[in-house]
Design a protein around this motif. Structure first.
Motif, short mmCIF file in Angstrom:
data_model
loop_
_atom_site.label_atom_id
_atom_site.label_comp_id
_atom_site.label_asym_id
_atom_site.label_seq_id
_atom_site.Cartn_x
_atom_site.Cartn_y
_atom_site.Cartn_z
N GLU A 20 119.79 -49.03 94.83
CA GLU A 20 118.85 -48.10 95.46
C GLU A 20 118.40 -47.02 94.48
O GLU A 20 117.21 -46.72 94.38
CB GLU A 20 119.48 -47.44 96.70
N ALA A 21 119.35 -46.43 93.74
CA ALA A 21 119.01 -45.39 92.77
C ALA A 21 118.13 -45.95 91.65
O ALA A 21 117.19 -45.30 91.20
CB ALA A 21 120.28 -44.77 92.19
N ILE A 23 116.09 -48.67 91.78
CA ILE A 23 114.75 -48.97 92.30
C ILE A 23 113.96 -47.67 92.45
O ILE A 23 112.79 -47.61 92.07
CB ILE A 23 114.82 -49.74 93.64
N ARG A 24 114.59 -46.65 92.97
CA ARG A 24 113.92 -45.35 93.13
C ARG A 24 113.46 -44.81 91.77
O ARG A 24 112.32 -44.37 91.61
CB ARG A 24 114.87 -44.36 93.83
N PHE A 25 114.34 -44.87 90.76
CA PHE A 25 113.99 -44.39 89.42
C PHE A 25 112.80 -45.17 88.85
O PHE A 25 111.82 -44.59 88.38
CB PHE A 25 115.18 -44.50 88.48
N TYR A 26 112.88 -46.49 88.89
CA TYR A 26 111.83 -47.30 88.26
C TYR A 26 110.51 -47.24 89.02
O TYR A 26 109.44 -47.35 88.42
CB TYR A 26 112.30 -48.74 88.06
N THR A 27 110.53 -47.04 90.34
CA THR A 27 109.28 -46.94 91.09
C THR A 27 108.72 -45.52 91.09
O THR A 27 107.56 -45.31 90.79
CB THR A 27 109.44 -47.45 92.54
N GLU A 28 109.55 -44.55 91.39
CA GLU A 28 109.07 -43.17 91.53
C GLU A 28 108.87 -42.45 90.20
O GLU A 28 107.97 -41.64 90.06
CB GLU A 28 110.01 -42.37 92.42
N GLU A 61 114.06 -57.23 85.76
CA GLU A 61 114.99 -57.69 86.78
C GLU A 61 116.19 -56.75 86.80
O GLU A 61 116.85 -56.57 85.78
CB GLU A 61 115.46 -59.11 86.48
N LEU A 62 116.47 -56.16 87.95
CA LEU A 62 117.67 -55.34 88.12
C LEU A 62 118.74 -56.22 88.76
O LEU A 62 118.46 -56.97 89.70
CB LEU A 62 117.36 -54.14 89.03
N SER A 118 116.50 -42.55 79.12
CA SER A 118 117.59 -43.35 79.69
C SER A 118 117.35 -43.55 81.17
O SER A 118 116.95 -42.63 81.88
CB SER A 118 118.93 -42.63 79.51
N GLY A 119 117.65 -44.76 81.63
CA GLY A 119 117.60 -45.07 83.06
C GLY A 119 118.89 -44.63 83.73
O GLY A 119 119.80 -44.08 83.08
N PRO A 120 119.03 -44.88 85.03
CA PRO A 120 120.19 -44.42 85.78
C PRO A 120 121.54 -44.91 85.26
O PRO A 120 122.54 -44.23 85.41
CB PRO A 120 119.93 -44.94 87.20
N ASP A 121 121.57 -46.09 84.65
CA ASP A 121 122.83 -46.63 84.13
C ASP A 121 122.92 -46.55 82.61
O ASP A 121 123.70 -47.26 81.99
CB ASP A 121 123.01 -48.07 84.60
#
Length: 130
Positions: A20-21, A23-28, A61-62, A118-121
């Protein structure tokens, strides 16, 4: 030398801990569109595919649930997103809660410009202008 015809990179997979986090990061934040989301047939892994709405593009792809113990960089060092105006993107992301790898935009000798966030991970994302 082998020449491959009609070949292209289909997608780049990124391991994530919180779908969820991510998808939110990459979309928003990054402006991707969620193209699809599905459980893997093994019942453990969940997949999500994102892009920018072009039918022939390379997808992001996540992957959640595969292996949370991988090092931050894993086996993929980064993936790059092409932007029209690197300075506008740099300023836009500076206003959001995004972790920057680079403090400034780098300009290569050929004129290409880039910076990393950096992304969430902890995955590295390069914003790149030719």
């Amino acid at each position: 030398m082998v020449v491959l015809t009609n070949k292209r990179i289909d997608h780049v997979g990124i391991m994530v801990k919180d779908m969820e986090a991510s998808i939110r990061f990459y979309t928003e934040v990054m402006g991707f569109e969620l193209k699809g989301r599905l459980p893997h047939t093994n019942g453990v892994i969940e997949l999500a595919f994102l892009g920018f709405g072009q039918s022939d593009e390379t997808d992001l792809e996540l992957i959640q649930g595969y292996n949370d113990g991988l090092p931050i960089e894993g086996k993929v060092h980064h993936f790059a997103v092409t932007v029209d105006d690197i300075e506008t993107e740099f300023k836009r992301l500076k206003q959001l809660e995004v972790r920057f790898v680079d403090e400034d935009i780098t300009t290569l000798p050929n004129g290409y410009r880039y910076f990393f966030v950096s992304g969430p991970d902890g995955e590295r994302i390069e914003l790149f202008q030719r």
